[in-house]
Enzyme design. Sequence first.
Site, PDB file in Angstrom:
ATOM      1  N   CYS A 244       0.840  -1.205   0.000  1.00 54.72           N
ATOM      2  CA  CYS A 244       0.000   0.000   0.000  1.00 54.72           C
ATOM      3  C   CYS A 244       0.871   1.248   0.000  1.00 54.72           C
ATOM      4  O   CYS A 244       0.657   2.187  -0.782  1.00 54.72           O
ATOM      5  CB  CYS A 244      -0.905   0.018   1.231  1.00 54.72           C
ATOM      6  SG  CYS A 244      -2.031  -1.383   1.398  1.00 54.72           S
ATOM      7  N   GLU A 369       5.248   8.885   4.323  1.00 53.55           N
ATOM      8  CA  GLU A 369       5.514   7.717   3.466  1.00 53.55           C
ATOM      9  C   GLU A 369       7.014   7.438   3.334  1.00 53.55           C
ATOM     10  O   GLU A 369       7.502   6.994   2.297  1.00 53.55           O
ATOM     11  CB  GLU A 369       4.900   7.901   2.065  1.00 53.55           C
ATOM     12  CG  GLU A 369       3.451   8.316   2.035  1.00 53.55           C
ATOM     13  CD  GLU A 369       2.527   7.256   2.588  1.00 53.55           C
ATOM     14  OE1 GLU A 369       3.013   6.207   3.046  1.00 53.55           O
ATOM     15  OE2 GLU A 369       1.300   7.476   2.591  1.00 53.55           O
TER      16      GLU A 369
END
Length: 389
Positions: A244, A369
């Site tokens: 993901c 991220e």
Amino acid sequence: MQSDKLWLDPLYLEDLLSEEEKSIRKSAHDFCNKYLLPKVVKDNRDNFFDKDIYKNLGSMGFLGSTIEGYGSANINKVSYGLIAAAMEAIDSSYRSAISVQSSLVIHPIYYFGSEEQKNKYLPDLIKGKTIGCFGLTESEAGSDPSSMKTNYKEENNYYILNGTKNWITNAPIADIFIIWAIDTKKNIKGFIIEKNTEGLSTSLIKNKTSLRISQTGQIILNNVKVPKQNILQKTEGWKSVFSCLNNARYGIAWGSIGAAQTCWLIAKEYAENRIMFNKPLASKQLIQKKLAIMQTEISLGWSGCLHAGRAMDKNKDIKIAISLLKRNNCLKAIEIARESRDILGANGILEEYHVMRHLVNLETVKTYEGTEDIHSLILGKFQTNIDAF
């Protein structure tokens, strides 16, 4: 990445795009400039995100666009990257909106969920009728998600979840929550939780100075009962979590260069029209050097994204390429934004020039991220086969 002028596309990357990809890019560009650009300054000032944007994005086919079925546009990874770049060229918050919905909510349900879950949730997520969020990050478990405290235990026909997630995009406005939790043996599982579930609550982080349009908050889980049919049964441990994140990082790599190009073009136009000492500012050697560096880094950033997208469309493993691009493009984008602000002088801090907003947004984009340093360690381990974590 438009080559109507050679200075804008010196590597002829335009020639490498299909007609469909060019059409998708134009649609995204037109949508962003018509619907998002006119309101971005006010919405940023007001910390406001219009939830109806999701319905507009869904009607354009921009959500969950790379999967098959369930109403998806089923486009390739390069086209998705072009959309992400167009969104972040306006504001990083808008690119975050499609990244979270597509890569962090639709992706795990599509790849790790049951057919029942896919049929129940994906059509409305893809249409933008429902909004999702991804609950992984915690205050004490940022770059080390395996140290999360949110936990689950099995009881009868359900699981009980307790914990707190922080810095979660869309948490205050989400209808669907993808929550990651561990058990006493550190086994991780993903859960789908709906908004009105007892024991689930959210809060809005109001004092952000970056990504002000994006609705970021906390998720509090207090003895939340999740039926067993709501577990993502095909999850394969941390491998699934990182799949993901890698999809989101790919979109960030494109998006950050979109923001950088906006800043470059604003600085270029300003320098060409700003008269100093009876000459355009752009006539100065130092300014031309700055613009040349921007042109170079943006061109190379686009090229890297395009090649990575082509590799993804051929089902190649590009986890390392994604780390390389996320690290490099975010780093170069923020440097370009800073130099653009410098060229504009005091005007660079004004809202209507957009540059300062991109600059402070990129401070966040380079952090989430995977920070620059974390991706450096990922790349270092890949080269040396020695773990530095």
